[in-house]
Motif scaffolding. Structure first.
Motif, short mmCIF file in Angstrom:
data_model
loop_
_atom_site.label_atom_id
_atom_site.label_comp_id
_atom_site.label_asym_id
_atom_site.label_seq_id
_atom_site.Cartn_x
_atom_site.Cartn_y
_atom_site.Cartn_z
N ASP A 125 0.83 -1.19 0.00
CA ASP A 125 0.00 0.00 0.00
C ASP A 125 0.87 1.25 0.00
O ASP A 125 0.61 2.21 -0.70
N TYR A 175 -9.43 8.64 2.72
CA TYR A 175 -9.99 7.29 2.57
C TYR A 175 -11.48 7.30 2.91
O TYR A 175 -11.90 7.97 3.86
N THR A 206 -7.44 3.10 6.67
CA THR A 206 -7.31 3.15 5.22
C THR A 206 -8.34 2.21 4.61
O THR A 206 -8.91 1.36 5.30
N SER A 207 -8.58 2.36 3.33
CA SER A 207 -9.51 1.48 2.62
C SER A 207 -9.12 1.45 1.15
O SER A 207 -8.20 2.15 0.73
N ALA A 208 -9.85 0.69 0.39
CA ALA A 208 -9.59 0.59 -1.05
C ALA A 208 -10.12 1.81 -1.80
O ALA A 208 -9.81 1.99 -2.97
N TYR A 209 -10.90 2.66 -1.13
CA TYR A 209 -11.54 3.80 -1.77
C TYR A 209 -10.89 5.08 -1.27
O TYR A 209 -10.97 5.41 -0.09
#
Length: 84
Positions: A22, A39, A68-71
Motif C-alpha cells: 500500500d 480514505y 485506510t480502505s480501497a476507496y
C-alpha cells in the motif's frame, strides 16, 4: 502449539506485506508539495474513514487518523510559506 505460532507468523507477514505494498503504491509528492490521501468507507465516497498526509520539504506536520480502505482520493497542494 507449533501450528498456531506458524499461523500467527504467516498472518503477521501478510499484514506487513499488505502495508508495504500500500505504501509503495502511493505517488509521493514532488519537492515543495504536500499530498493528502482521503480514505472513504465505500465506492460512493460519502463517508470519510481516514486521512494521511505526506510532504516533500514542507514545514508542516504529517496528518494520520482513522483507517485506510480501497476507496480513496489523492490531492496535491503547494507548501505554505512558513513566513506568512
Amino acid at each position: 502449539m507449533r501450528k498456531l505460532s506458524t499461523l500467527l507468523a504467516s498472518a503477521a507477514f501478510a499484514a506487513g506485506l499488505a502495508i508495504s505494498l500500500d505504501t509503495l503504491a502511493l505517488p509521493y509528492p514532488q519537492p515543495g508539495q504536500e499530498m493528502v490521501v482521503t480514505y472513504y468507507g465505500s465506492a460512493a465516497k460519502t463517508t470519510v474513514v481516514g486521512v494521511r498526509s505526506y510532504h516533500s520539504g514542507c514545514d508542516v506536520h504529517h496528518t494520520s487518523w482513522g483507517s485506510t480502505s480501497a476507496y480513496s482520493t489523492i490531492s496535491y497542494y503547494g507548501c505554505v510559506d512558513p513566513e506568512y
